[in-house]
Design a protein around this motif. Sequence first.
Motif, short mmCIF file in Angstrom:
data_model
loop_
_atom_site.label_atom_id
_atom_site.label_comp_id
_atom_site.label_asym_id
_atom_site.label_seq_id
_atom_site.Cartn_x
_atom_site.Cartn_y
_atom_site.Cartn_z
N UNK A 26 -56.32 9.01 38.79
CA UNK A 26 -57.59 9.69 38.53
C UNK A 26 -58.39 9.83 39.82
N UNK A 27 -58.36 8.79 40.65
CA UNK A 27 -59.04 8.85 41.95
C UNK A 27 -58.41 9.93 42.83
N UNK A 28 -57.09 10.05 42.78
CA UNK A 28 -56.40 11.10 43.55
C UNK A 28 -56.86 12.48 43.12
N UNK A 29 -57.06 12.65 41.80
CA UNK A 29 -57.53 13.93 41.27
C UNK A 29 -58.93 14.24 41.77
N UNK A 30 -59.79 13.22 41.78
CA UNK A 30 -61.14 13.41 42.31
C UNK A 30 -61.08 13.83 43.79
N UNK A 31 -60.21 13.18 44.53
CA UNK A 31 -60.08 13.51 45.96
C UNK A 31 -59.60 14.94 46.14
N UNK A 32 -58.62 15.35 45.33
CA UNK A 32 -58.08 16.72 45.39
C UNK A 32 -59.17 17.74 45.06
N UNK A 33 -60.06 17.38 44.15
CA UNK A 33 -61.15 18.27 43.74
C UNK A 33 -62.34 18.21 44.69
N UNK A 34 -62.19 17.45 45.80
CA UNK A 34 -63.24 17.29 46.81
C UNK A 34 -64.45 16.54 46.26
N UNK A 35 -64.24 15.78 45.19
CA UNK A 35 -65.30 14.93 44.65
C UNK A 35 -65.21 13.58 45.36
N UNK A 36 -65.61 13.58 46.62
CA UNK A 36 -65.33 12.47 47.52
C UNK A 36 -65.95 11.15 47.07
N UNK A 37 -67.21 11.18 46.66
CA UNK A 37 -67.88 9.93 46.32
C UNK A 37 -67.27 9.29 45.07
N UNK A 38 -66.92 10.13 44.08
CA UNK A 38 -66.29 9.60 42.87
C UNK A 38 -64.92 9.02 43.20
N UNK A 39 -64.18 9.71 44.07
CA UNK A 39 -62.86 9.22 44.48
C UNK A 39 -62.99 7.89 45.22
N UNK A 40 -63.95 7.82 46.13
CA UNK A 40 -64.15 6.59 46.91
C UNK A 40 -64.46 5.41 46.01
N UNK A 41 -65.39 5.60 45.08
CA UNK A 41 -65.78 4.51 44.17
C UNK A 41 -64.60 4.04 43.33
N UNK A 42 -63.79 4.99 42.85
CA UNK A 42 -62.67 4.61 42.00
C UNK A 42 -61.55 3.95 42.81
N UNK A 43 -61.32 4.43 44.04
CA UNK A 43 -60.35 3.76 44.91
C UNK A 43 -60.77 2.31 45.18
N UNK A 44 -62.07 2.10 45.40
CA UNK A 44 -62.58 0.74 45.64
C UNK A 44 -62.38 -0.15 44.42
N UNK A 45 -62.58 0.43 43.24
CA UNK A 45 -62.34 -0.32 42.01
C UNK A 45 -60.86 -0.70 41.90
N UNK A 46 -60.00 0.26 42.20
CA UNK A 46 -58.55 0.00 42.18
C UNK A 46 -58.18 -1.10 43.17
N UNK A 47 -58.81 -1.06 44.35
CA UNK A 47 -58.52 -2.05 45.37
C UNK A 47 -58.91 -3.46 44.90
#
Length: 219
Positions: A26-47
């Motif tokens: 899901x974070x990858x999808x956010x990143x692909x959609x250029x939704x950078x902040x949402x992607x960053x937050x979700x990647x941090x949660x995954x981490x």
Amino acid sequence: MFRLSSGNIELSDDEEWIFIRRLKAKANLYAYQKNTFAAYDLYKTCLNYAIELGNKKLIAEILCSLGWLCLDIDLNQAEKYYTSAAQYDSQYKMLAFFNLGATMIQHKDCMEKGNQYLKKGLKSCTDDFFAVKYKEVLFVYEILKENVGDAKRLIKELDDSKYIDVFSMMLNEDYQLNVDYQNRLKELKNDSSLFKFLFIKNCEYFHKYKEICVANNFI
């Protein structure tokens, strides 16, 4: 670590891994959609979840994703994530040092640091495909620094590169004025950030020497 909505059923290690992978997708999808902040937050949660699970390979993978996300936003932060990934897993070290080096040589103030990452990455590289990619970027670095002798040495090891024609042209004097070189950059500018950088740099060259280019019907 993860509990279902009932609050009393714990997930197994395999299910935890799958859960994190789904979050990362899901974070990858956010990143692909250029939704950078949402992607960053979700990647941090995954981490955070991956660290609690203790899966080093997964931790390295997520750190690389964070590094990639930060490359065009905050290069210093990208460097922190990538170097951390390299410490967790040697396989991701190849990817981390390549992405760092290839990006850093495009910035005047950190070209030398990028060159060092590329050399370190190539030295420990165990994958033939990645080795060629490393040498391609190192070749571009030597051209940018006008180290033609080192560039000629490197190009001997790039026979397997699909961009060998471009690199060969770059060894020639005034290669920026070569029409074939210009056309190839137009074709390749969307292949990678490196060729986009070279395309933009060539456009800047044209602007700087506009009279020469006009006189020779280059533009």
